[in-house]
Design a protein around this motif. Structure first.
Motif, PDB file in Angstrom:
ATOM      1  N   GLY A  22     -36.342   1.701 -25.234  1.00 45.78           N
ATOM      2  CA  GLY A  22     -36.689   2.889 -24.445  1.00 45.78           C
ATOM      3  C   GLY A  22     -35.432   3.339 -23.708  1.00 45.78           C
ATOM      4  O   GLY A  22     -34.359   2.776 -23.908  1.00 45.78           O
ATOM      5  N   ARG A  28     -34.659   9.020 -17.816  1.00 50.86           N
ATOM      6  CA  ARG A  28     -36.120   9.191 -17.727  1.00 50.86           C
ATOM      7  C   ARG A  28     -36.520  10.171 -16.620  1.00 50.86           C
ATOM      8  O   ARG A  28     -37.691  10.239 -16.250  1.00 50.86           O
ATOM      9  CB  ARG A  28     -36.792   7.829 -17.453  1.00 50.86           C
ATOM     10  CG  ARG A  28     -36.589   6.804 -18.570  1.00 50.86           C
ATOM     11  CD  ARG A  28     -37.188   5.455 -18.172  1.00 50.86           C
ATOM     12  NE  ARG A  28     -38.598   5.572 -17.865  1.00 50.86           N
ATOM     13  CZ  ARG A  28     -39.573   5.433 -18.767  1.00 50.86           C
ATOM     14  NH1 ARG A  28     -39.274   5.153 -20.018  1.00 50.86           N
ATOM     15  NH2 ARG A  28     -40.828   5.555 -18.403  1.00 50.86           N
ATOM     16  N   LEU A  31     -39.018  12.487 -18.067  1.00 56.53           N
ATOM     17  CA  LEU A  31     -40.163  11.753 -18.618  1.00 56.53           C
ATOM     18  C   LEU A  31     -41.078  11.276 -17.490  1.00 56.53           C
ATOM     19  O   LEU A  31     -42.303  11.274 -17.636  1.00 56.53           O
ATOM     20  CB  LEU A  31     -39.667  10.558 -19.448  1.00 56.53           C
ATOM     21  CG  LEU A  31     -40.745   9.709 -20.112  1.00 56.53           C
ATOM     22  CD1 LEU A  31     -41.612  10.533 -21.075  1.00 56.53           C
ATOM     23  CD2 LEU A  31     -40.115   8.523 -20.846  1.00 56.53           C
ATOM     24  N   PRO A  35     -45.193  12.486 -18.099  1.00 57.32           N
ATOM     25  CA  PRO A  35     -45.477  11.245 -18.847  1.00 57.32           C
ATOM     26  C   PRO A  35     -46.134  11.536 -20.199  1.00 57.32           C
ATOM     27  O   PRO A  35     -46.821  12.539 -20.369  1.00 57.32           O
ATOM     28  CB  PRO A  35     -46.445  10.487 -17.932  1.00 57.32           C
ATOM     29  CG  PRO A  35     -46.336  11.135 -16.600  1.00 57.32           C
ATOM     30  CD  PRO A  35     -45.912  12.554 -16.831  1.00 57.32           C
ATOM     31  N   ARG A  36     -45.909  10.625 -21.132  1.00 53.04           N
ATOM     32  CA  ARG A  36     -46.403  10.782 -22.506  1.00 53.04           C
ATOM     33  C   ARG A  36     -47.900  11.077 -22.572  1.00 53.04           C
ATOM     34  O   ARG A  36     -48.331  11.899 -23.381  1.00 53.04           O
ATOM     35  CB  ARG A  36     -46.069   9.502 -23.288  1.00 53.04           C
ATOM     36  CG  ARG A  36     -46.510   9.488 -24.716  1.00 53.04           C
ATOM     37  CD  ARG A  36     -46.003   8.238 -25.420  1.00 53.04           C
ATOM     38  NE  ARG A  36     -44.615   8.365 -25.821  1.00 53.04           N
ATOM     39  CZ  ARG A  36     -44.221   8.805 -27.024  1.00 53.04           C
ATOM     40  NH1 ARG A  36     -45.131   9.158 -27.915  1.00 53.04           N
ATOM     41  NH2 ARG A  36     -42.949   8.903 -27.328  1.00 53.04           N
ATOM     42  N   TRP A  39     -48.909  14.852 -22.501  1.00 54.38           N
ATOM     43  CA  TRP A  39     -48.317  15.857 -23.404  1.00 54.38           C
ATOM     44  C   TRP A  39     -49.362  16.665 -24.153  1.00 54.38           C
ATOM     45  O   TRP A  39     -49.254  17.888 -24.247  1.00 54.38           O
ATOM     46  CB  TRP A  39     -47.384  15.192 -24.421  1.00 54.38           C
ATOM     47  CG  TRP A  39     -46.173  14.553 -23.831  1.00 54.38           C
ATOM     48  CD1 TRP A  39     -45.707  14.679 -22.550  1.00 54.38           C
ATOM     49  CD2 TRP A  39     -45.269  13.677 -24.508  1.00 54.38           C
ATOM     50  NE1 TRP A  39     -44.566  13.927 -22.391  1.00 54.38           N
ATOM     51  CE2 TRP A  39     -44.277  13.309 -23.579  1.00 54.38           C
ATOM     52  CE3 TRP A  39     -45.203  13.166 -25.802  1.00 54.38           C
ATOM     53  CZ2 TRP A  39     -43.230  12.453 -23.905  1.00 54.38           C
ATOM     54  CZ3 TRP A  39     -44.165  12.318 -26.139  1.00 54.38           C
ATOM     55  CH2 TRP A  39     -43.193  11.967 -25.191  1.00 54.38           C
ATOM     56  N   SER A 182     -39.845   7.689 -31.378  1.00 52.72           N
ATOM     57  CA  SER A 182     -40.431   7.498 -30.058  1.00 52.72           C
ATOM     58  C   SER A 182     -39.447   7.904 -28.954  1.00 52.72           C
ATOM     59  O   SER A 182     -39.802   8.642 -28.018  1.00 52.72           O
ATOM     60  CB  SER A 182     -40.845   6.027 -29.903  1.00 52.72           C
ATOM     61  OG  SER A 182     -41.371   5.803 -28.633  1.00 52.72           O
ATOM     62  N   ASP A 183     -38.207   7.455 -29.069  1.00 53.78           N
ATOM     63  CA  ASP A 183     -37.220   7.774 -28.029  1.00 53.78           C
ATOM     64  C   ASP A 183     -36.870   9.261 -28.027  1.00 53.78           C
ATOM     65  O   ASP A 183     -36.651   9.854 -26.964  1.00 53.78           O
ATOM     66  CB  ASP A 183     -35.952   6.933 -28.234  1.00 53.78           C
ATOM     67  CG  ASP A 183     -36.187   5.467 -27.906  1.00 53.78           C
ATOM     68  OD1 ASP A 183     -37.205   5.155 -27.249  1.00 53.78           O
ATOM     69  OD2 ASP A 183     -35.361   4.633 -28.311  1.00 53.78           O
ATOM     70  N   GLU A 185     -38.867  11.712 -28.829  1.00 57.64           N
ATOM     71  CA  GLU A 185     -39.974  12.398 -28.149  1.00 57.64           C
ATOM     72  C   GLU A 185     -39.847  12.230 -26.640  1.00 57.64           C
ATOM     73  O   GLU A 185     -40.015  13.193 -25.882  1.00 57.64           O
ATOM     74  CB  GLU A 185     -41.311  11.826 -28.636  1.00 57.64           C
ATOM     75  CG  GLU A 185     -41.630  12.179 -30.081  1.00 57.64           C
ATOM     76  CD  GLU A 185     -42.753  11.341 -30.658  1.00 57.64           C
ATOM     77  OE1 GLU A 185     -43.263  10.435 -29.951  1.00 57.64           O
ATOM     78  OE2 GLU A 185     -43.123  11.582 -31.826  1.00 57.64           O
ATOM     79  N   ASP A 186     -39.549  11.017 -26.198  1.00 57.07           N
ATOM     80  CA  ASP A 186     -39.466  10.760 -24.753  1.00 57.07           C
ATOM     81  C   ASP A 186     -38.339  11.550 -24.089  1.00 57.07           C
ATOM     82  O   ASP A 186     -38.395  11.835 -22.889  1.00 57.07           O
ATOM     83  CB  ASP A 186     -39.242   9.259 -24.490  1.00 57.07           C
ATOM     84  CG  ASP A 186     -40.520   8.449 -24.630  1.00 57.07           C
ATOM     85  OD1 ASP A 186     -41.606   9.054 -24.664  1.00 57.07           O
ATOM     86  OD2 ASP A 186     -40.425   7.209 -24.689  1.00 57.07           O
TER      87      ASP A 186
END
Ligand code: FE2
Ligand code: FE2
Length: 196
Positions: A22, A28, A31, A35-36, A39, A182-183, A185-186
């Protein structure tokens, strides 16, 4: 990006894809604001399209990995596996190449300019693409050797060896790609949501 800059970027402390779990706190900042789990409740055609595309890549990785497991564990033979694999791997790699082209030439420059605090993250993502492309070259070479072995007589050992090589290369690439998706997207989805 040239190979020399890949080395510089890939080994930014803590940002190597093979060690990353991550983003560090300094990457972050948005982020934490978006937070995910929030979304999908924020309607945005661009984020929806992009997340759906990433989910398609995840699904393809899973299907390709599963078919490889079936072959490795004797639930399909080499010819069945190769026949199933050839069109699907080609389609997957073509889509991945096109997706990375758009990100490298449009998304990354635009979002990097919009949020300079996240620049090390975009460097890491660009380095991921370079590393993934190197891995894809190994995947293509190894799968071609596997297919070639099937055209030879009495080559069962060579086929097994070539298939094992393909499975090892592809699983490394799938693992890295899942981390990258994943990263990415974050890093990017919060920028999209922040900028509307
Ligand atoms: Fe990407
Ligand atoms: Fe992507």
């Amino acid at each position: 990006m040239k190979a020399s800059s890949l080395t510089d970027t890939r080994y930014l402390p803590g940002l190597d894809i093979d060690k990353r779990t991550g983003w560090p706190d300094e990457l972050r900042v948005l982020l934490d604001k978006f937070p995910r789990d929030t979304w999908r409740s924020r309607p945005s055609p661009v984020t929806e399209f992009w997340l759906d595309k990433h989910d398609w890549f995840r699904h393809q990785c899973s299907a390709l990995k599963s078919a490889g497991d079936d072959y490795r564990e004797g639930r399909s033979d080499a010819m069945v596996f190769a026949s199933w694999l050839a069109p699907r791997l080609q389609n997957f790699l073509a889509h991945l190449h096109g997706h990375h082209q758009i990100e490298d030439h449009h998304y990354f420059p635009a979002f990097r300019a919009a949020e300079e605090r996240l620049a090390p993250g975009f460097d890491a993502l660009a380095a991921d693409h370079e590393l993934l492309h190197e891995g894809i070259s190994d995947v293509v070479a190894s799968v071609n050797a596997f297919f070639e072995s099937l055209r030879k007589e009495n080559a069962a050992d060579a086929t097994r060896h070539a298939a094992d090589r393909y499975l090892a290369c592809s699983e490394t690439t799938f693992r890295r790609l899942l981390r990258h998706l994943s990263d990415e997207e974050d890093l990017i989805i919060p920028v999209m949501l922040d900028r509307g």
